[in-house]
Design an enzyme around this catalytic site. Structure first.
Site, PDB file in Angstrom:
ATOM      1  N   THR A  15     -73.064  47.035 -11.993  1.00 35.86           N
ATOM      2  CA  THR A  15     -71.881  47.710 -11.443  1.00 35.86           C
ATOM      3  C   THR A  15     -71.268  46.899 -10.304  1.00 35.86           C
ATOM      4  OG1 THR A  15     -72.915  49.812 -11.989  1.00 35.86           O
ATOM      5  CG2 THR A  15     -71.090  49.892 -10.426  1.00 35.86           C
ATOM      6  N   LYS A 108     -79.899  48.392   0.289  1.00 37.97           N
ATOM      7  CA  LYS A 108     -80.409  49.122   1.468  1.00 37.97           C
ATOM      8  C   LYS A 108     -81.921  49.279   1.421  1.00 37.97           C
ATOM      9  CE  LYS A 108     -78.771  52.051  -1.777  1.00 37.97           C
ATOM     10  NZ  LYS A 108     -77.549  51.998  -2.572  1.00 37.97           N
ATOM     11  N   GLU A 132     -72.738  45.105   4.514  1.00 40.41           N
ATOM     12  CA  GLU A 132     -71.791  46.234   4.590  1.00 40.41           C
ATOM     13  C   GLU A 132     -71.923  47.176   3.395  1.00 40.41           C
ATOM     14  OE1 GLU A 132     -69.896  48.535   6.338  1.00 40.41           O
ATOM     15  OE2 GLU A 132     -69.040  46.755   7.276  1.00 40.41           O
ATOM     16  N   VAL A 135     -74.571  50.385   3.069  1.00 37.88           N
ATOM     17  CA  VAL A 135     -74.463  51.696   3.724  1.00 37.88           C
ATOM     18  C   VAL A 135     -73.085  52.297   3.464  1.00 37.88           C
ATOM     19  CG1 VAL A 135     -74.620  52.963   5.893  1.00 37.88           C
ATOM     20  CG2 VAL A 135     -76.031  50.931   5.548  1.00 37.88           C
ATOM     21  N   LYS A 208     -80.296  54.159   4.380  1.00 35.50           N
ATOM     22  CA  LYS A 208     -79.006  53.840   5.019  1.00 35.50           C
ATOM     23  C   LYS A 208     -79.019  54.244   6.485  1.00 35.50           C
ATOM     24  CE  LYS A 208     -76.727  54.535   0.571  1.00 35.50           C
ATOM     25  NZ  LYS A 208     -76.102  55.526  -0.328  1.00 35.50           N
TER      26      LYS A 208
HETATM   27  P1  NAP Z   1     -77.095  47.738 -11.734  1.00 37.29           P
HETATM   28  O1  NAP Z   1     -75.801  48.151 -12.321  1.00 37.29           O
HETATM   29  O2  NAP Z   1     -78.345  48.289 -12.259  1.00 37.29           O
HETATM   30  O3  NAP Z   1     -77.152  46.143 -11.854  1.00 37.29           O
HETATM   31  C1  NAP Z   1     -78.267  45.394 -11.471  1.00 37.29           C
HETATM   32  C2  NAP Z   1     -78.074  43.977 -11.951  1.00 37.29           C
HETATM   33  O4  NAP Z   1     -79.159  43.191 -11.507  1.00 37.29           O
HETATM   34  C3  NAP Z   1     -78.028  43.845 -13.473  1.00 37.29           C
HETATM   35  O5  NAP Z   1     -77.018  42.927 -13.844  1.00 37.29           O
HETATM   36  C4  NAP Z   1     -79.401  43.301 -13.833  1.00 37.29           C
HETATM   37  O6  NAP Z   1     -79.388  42.469 -14.977  1.00 37.29           O
HETATM   38  C5  NAP Z   1     -79.706  42.471 -12.610  1.00 37.29           C
HETATM   39  N1  NAP Z   1     -81.124  42.333 -12.384  1.00 37.29           N
HETATM   40  C6  NAP Z   1     -82.041  43.302 -12.136  1.00 37.29           C
HETATM   41  N2  NAP Z   1     -83.258  42.783 -12.018  1.00 37.29           N
HETATM   42  C7  NAP Z   1     -83.121  41.447 -12.188  1.00 37.29           C
HETATM   43  C8  NAP Z   1     -84.016  40.361 -12.193  1.00 37.29           C
HETATM   44  N3  NAP Z   1     -85.326  40.552 -11.998  1.00 37.29           N
HETATM   45  N4  NAP Z   1     -83.519  39.129 -12.397  1.00 37.29           N
HETATM   46  C9  NAP Z   1     -82.200  38.926 -12.600  1.00 37.29           C
HETATM   47  N5  NAP Z   1     -81.306  39.933 -12.593  1.00 37.29           N
HETATM   48  C10 NAP Z   1     -81.767  41.164 -12.406  1.00 37.29           C
HETATM   49  O7  NAP Z   1     -77.114  47.952 -10.160  1.00 37.29           O
HETATM   50  P2  NAP Z   1     -75.876  48.173  -9.192  1.00 37.29           P
HETATM   51  O8  NAP Z   1     -75.473  49.591  -9.261  1.00 37.29           O
HETATM   52  O9  NAP Z   1     -74.871  47.120  -9.412  1.00 37.29           O
HETATM   53  O10 NAP Z   1     -76.588  48.021  -7.763  1.00 37.29           O
HETATM   54  C11 NAP Z   1     -76.906  46.747  -7.256  1.00 37.29           C
HETATM   55  C12 NAP Z   1     -77.312  46.879  -5.790  1.00 37.29           C
HETATM   56  O11 NAP Z   1     -76.230  47.441  -5.069  1.00 37.29           O
HETATM   57  C13 NAP Z   1     -78.503  47.820  -5.514  1.00 37.29           C
HETATM   58  O12 NAP Z   1     -79.225  47.333  -4.424  1.00 37.29           O
HETATM   59  C14 NAP Z   1     -77.840  49.131  -5.170  1.00 37.29           C
HETATM   60  O13 NAP Z   1     -78.649  49.962  -4.371  1.00 37.29           O
HETATM   61  C15 NAP Z   1     -76.652  48.624  -4.402  1.00 37.29           C
HETATM   62  N6  NAP Z   1     -75.541  49.564  -4.333  1.00 37.29           N
HETATM   63  C16 NAP Z   1     -75.006  50.038  -5.482  1.00 37.29           C
HETATM   64  C17 NAP Z   1     -73.943  50.911  -5.414  1.00 37.29           C
HETATM   65  C18 NAP Z   1     -73.291  51.440  -6.645  1.00 37.29           C
HETATM   66  O14 NAP Z   1     -72.342  52.205  -6.534  1.00 37.29           O
HETATM   67  N7  NAP Z   1     -73.724  51.064  -7.841  1.00 37.29           N
HETATM   68  C19 NAP Z   1     -73.460  51.305  -4.173  1.00 37.29           C
HETATM   69  C20 NAP Z   1     -74.026  50.779  -3.004  1.00 37.29           C
HETATM   70  C21 NAP Z   1     -75.074  49.897  -3.106  1.00 37.29           C
HETATM   71  P3  NAP Z   1     -79.004  43.038 -16.450  1.00 37.29           P
HETATM   72  O15 NAP Z   1     -77.588  43.515 -16.337  1.00 37.29           O
HETATM   73  O16 NAP Z   1     -79.125  41.880 -17.351  1.00 37.29           O
HETATM   74  O17 NAP Z   1     -79.979  44.146 -16.712  1.00 37.29           O
HETATM   75  N1  HSE Z   2     -77.125  56.676  -5.343  1.00 40.43           N
HETATM   76  C1  HSE Z   2     -76.273  56.332  -4.262  1.00 40.43           C
HETATM   77  C2  HSE Z   2     -75.394  57.541  -3.942  1.00 40.43           C
HETATM   78  C3  HSE Z   2     -75.450  55.111  -4.640  1.00 40.43           C
HETATM   79  O1  HSE Z   2     -75.348  58.494  -4.707  1.00 40.43           O
HETATM   80  O2  HSE Z   2     -74.732  57.538  -2.915  1.00 40.43           O
HETATM   81  C4  HSE Z   2     -74.912  54.381  -3.461  1.00 40.43           C
HETATM   82  O3  HSE Z   2     -75.906  53.950  -2.615  1.00 40.43           O
END
Ligand code: NAP
Ligand code: HSE
Length: 429
Positions: A15, A108, A132, A135, A208
Site C-alpha cells: 500500500t 512504528k 513522519e 504516526v 505511535k
Molecule cells: P503491505 O501493503 O503489506 O506491504 C508490505 C510490502 O513489504 C509488500 O510489498 C511486501 O512484499 C513487502 N515485504 C514484506 N516482507 C518483506 C521481506 N521480507 N522482503 C521484501 N519485501 C517484503 O504494507 P503497508 O500497508 O504498505 O505498510 C508498510 C509499512 O507502513 C508498515 O510498517 C505499516 O505499519 C506502515 N504504515 C502503513 C499504513 C497504511 O495505511 N497501510 C499507514 C501508516 C503506516 P509483497 O508485496 O511481495 O508481499
Molecule cells: N492499522 C492502522 C490504523 C494503520 O488503523 O490506523 C495505520 O497505522
C-alpha cells in the site's frame, strides 16, 4: 552542473510503497523544484517479483533481499515500508545505517521497539532516520512537534491514532451494531492489520503514542511502559450509556509528564460528545498537542491509506533532499532521558458498568467496595433487568486508576458480580 539527484532504495511495494512510486512518477518536476534536485528511485525490493502492483517498476533495479538493497552503492536513502519490528525490516534498517544511508520509515512497530538503538546508531554514523508516516499517517505531527513547536515545553499529547478502532467505535455508535458485527465487517473490508489485535488491542496506537512522547518530553522511547487496553470489551451498551450521558467512547492516547514521571496510556475513554475528539468519525485520526506558549493545537486527517501515508514519506524524503537534518527524536539520542513510568497519575471520573446478581444487598456490597477503595460515587443507575441479573452503571467522582483497580479487585470477592466489570476513564479534553 545540475544538482545530483537524491537516490532512493524502496523496500516494500505494498500500500505505502506503491503510493510512494505513484507520487514520484506523478509529481517528479514539482518535487525536484521543491527539493532543489531530482528525487529518483534507483532500486526496489518486495517479496514477490512477479506481482502486478499497478505501477510501472521497469525503470528500477530489483533486489530480492532488502538487506542487499539497503547496502547498494547507488542509493542515498533507504525507504523502509515493509513493516514488522523484527526480520527484514530491522535487519535492512540496521544494514542501511551501517552502510551510511539515511532512512525514511513508516514502521512504528520497529521504532517503538528499537528506536533508541537505531537512533544512536544513525546519529553516531551521521545519518538521519525520519518517520513522519509512522504516526497518524498523513498528519504531519512529527514535524509539528520537532519543528513548529520546538520553542514550547509540551504539556500533553493526546489523540485518536488508530483509524480502524475509530471506525469500529463510530459504526457501533451510528448504527447501533455490536462490536462483533462491526469487527467482522472491518476485517472483510481489509481495514484491520493481518493480526487484528495490533489494532483492537491498542498496540499499534500505543506504538505511535510512545514515539510522540519521546519527542514531546525528550525521553527514550518506552513503549513497554505504555498502559494498553484495547476496545474488545466495549459493548453496544457502553456506547449507548455513554451517549445518554453526553459522551463518546474513543481509543484515546494520552502522554504527559507529571511530578511522578511519564504517564503514557492508550485506553478506551469517554470524551464529551461535542468535543473535537468526540466528533471524530470513521477512520480519521486526530492528534492534540498542548504547549506552554502555543496552547492547544488540533490536527485531524487520514491516519492511513496509500495517498496519505505516502505523502508523509515524501515529506521526509524531500527534507533530506533539501539537506534538512535533525536527530531522530528532536534532540540527540545520547541526550534522551530515561523516563520514570507513572501509572495514570492524574485523577479523573470513571464510568463503571457491571452486571450484578439481582438480590438484596448486591448494590450495597459494590458501594462498600468503592468506599473501601476511597472512591466516591457521583451517579448510579440500575437499568433494564435481564432475568435474575441487574445491569448497573456507576459514575465516580475523580479517582486514580489505582483506586479504581483496587475497588474492582474488591468487587470480585463480593460474590454478586456476573462477568467482568468495564471501567472507563472520563477524560477532560
Ligand atoms: P503491505 O501493503 O503489506 O506491504 C508490505 C510490502 O513489504 C509488500 O510489498 C511486501 O512484499 C513487502 N515485504 C514484506 N516482507 C518483506 C521481506 N521480507 N522482503 C521484501 N519485501 C517484503 O504494507 P503497508 O500497508 O504498505 O505498510 C508498510 C509499512 O507502513 C508498515 O510498517 C505499516 O505499519 C506502515 N504504515 C502503513 C499504513 C497504511 O495505511 N497501510 C499507514 C501508516 C503506516 P509483497 O508485496 O511481495 O508481499
Ligand atoms: N492499522 C492502522 C490504523 C494503520 O488503523 O490506523 C495505520 O497505522
Amino acid at each position: 552542473m545540475p544538482p545530483a539527484p537524491l537516490r532512493l532504495g524502496l523496500a516494500g511495494l505494498g500500500t505505502v510503497g506503491t503510493g510512494v512510486v505513484q507520487i514520484l512518477q506523478n509529481h517528479a518536476a514539482l518535487i525536484a523544484a521543491r527539493a532543489g534536485r531530482p528525487v529518483v528511485i534507483t532500486a526496489v525490493s518486495a517479496r514477490s517479483k512477479g506481482k502486478d502492483r499497478g505501477v510501472d517498476l521497469s525503470g528500477f533495479a530489483w533486489e530480492d533481499d532488502p538487506v542487499a538493497l539497503a547496502k547498494r552503492d547507488d542509493i542515498d536513502v533507504f525507504v523502509e515500508v515493509m513493516g514488522g519490528h523484527e526480520g527484514a525490516a530491522r535487519a535492512a534498517t540496521e544494514a542501511a545505517i551501517a552502510a551510511g544511508k539515511d532512512v525514511v520509515t513508516a514502521n512504528k512497530a520497529l521504532l517503538a521497539h528499537y528506536g533508541q538503538d537505531l537512533a544512536l546508531a544513525a546519529e553516531a554514523a551521521g545519518r538521519v532516520i525520519r518517520f513522519e508516516a509512522a504516526v497518524a499517517g498523513g498528519i504531519p505531527v512529527i514535524k509539528a512537534l520537532t519543528e513548529g513547536l520546538a520553542g514550547n515545553q509540551i504539556k500533553r499529547v493526546m489523540g485518536v491514532m488508530n483509524g480502524s478502532c475509530n471506525y469500529i467505535l463510530t459504526r457501533m455508535q451510528n448504527e447501533g451494531l455490536s462490536y462483533e458485527a462491526v469487527f467482522d465487517a472491518a476485517q472483510k473490508l481489509g481495514y484491520l492489520e493481518a493480526d487484528p489485535n495490533l489494532d483492537v488491542g491498542g498496540i499499534d496506537a500505543g506504538h505511535k503514542l510512545s514515539l510522540l512522547a519521546a519527542i514531546a518530553f525528550g525521553t527514550k522511547v518506552s513503549f513497554d511502559a505504555v498502559e494498553l487496553e484495547g476496545i474488545g470489551a466495549i459493548s453496544i451498551d457502553d456506547i449507548r450509556l455513554a451517549a445518554d450521558m453526553g459522551y463518546r467512547i474513543k481509543l484515546l492516547g494520552v502522554a504527559q509528564m507529571t511530578g511522578r514521571g511519564l504517564e503514557q496510556r492508550m485506553t478506551p475513554c469517554l470524551v464529551p460528545a461535542d468535543s473535537p475528539l468526540g466528533q471524530l468519525q470513521g477512520g480519521t485520526n486526530m492528534v492534540v498537542l498542548e504547549g506552554d506558549s502555543v496552547g492547544q493545537i488540533v490536527m485531524r486527517g487520514a491516519g492511513a491509506g496509500m495517498g496519505p501515508t505516502a505523502s508523509a514519506v515524501m515529506g521526509d524524503v524531500i527534507d533530506i533532499a533539501r539537506g534538512f537534518r535533525l536527530p531522530t527524536f528532536g534532540i540527540p539520542a545520547t541526550a534522551l532521558a530515561t523516563p520514570t513510568p507513572a501509572k495514570a497519575a492524574t485523577p479523573a471520573p470513571y464510568y463503571l458498568r457491571m452486571t450484578l446478581v439481582d438480590k438484596p444487598g448486591a448494590l450495597a456490597k459494590i458501594a462498600t467496595c468503592l468506599g473501601e477503595a476511597g472512591v466516591s460515587i457521583d451517579q448510579m443507575r440500575q437499568y433494564g433487568h435481564e432475568g435474575t441479573n441487574a445491569p448497573v452503571l456507576i459514575v465516580t467522582h475523580k479517582a486514580t486508576r489505582d483506586d479504581i483497580d483496587h475497588a474492582v479487585g474488591l468487587f470480585a470477592a463480593t460474590g454478586v458480580l456476573v462477568g467482568a466489570p468495564v471501567a472507563l476513564r472520563i477524560e477532560e479534553v
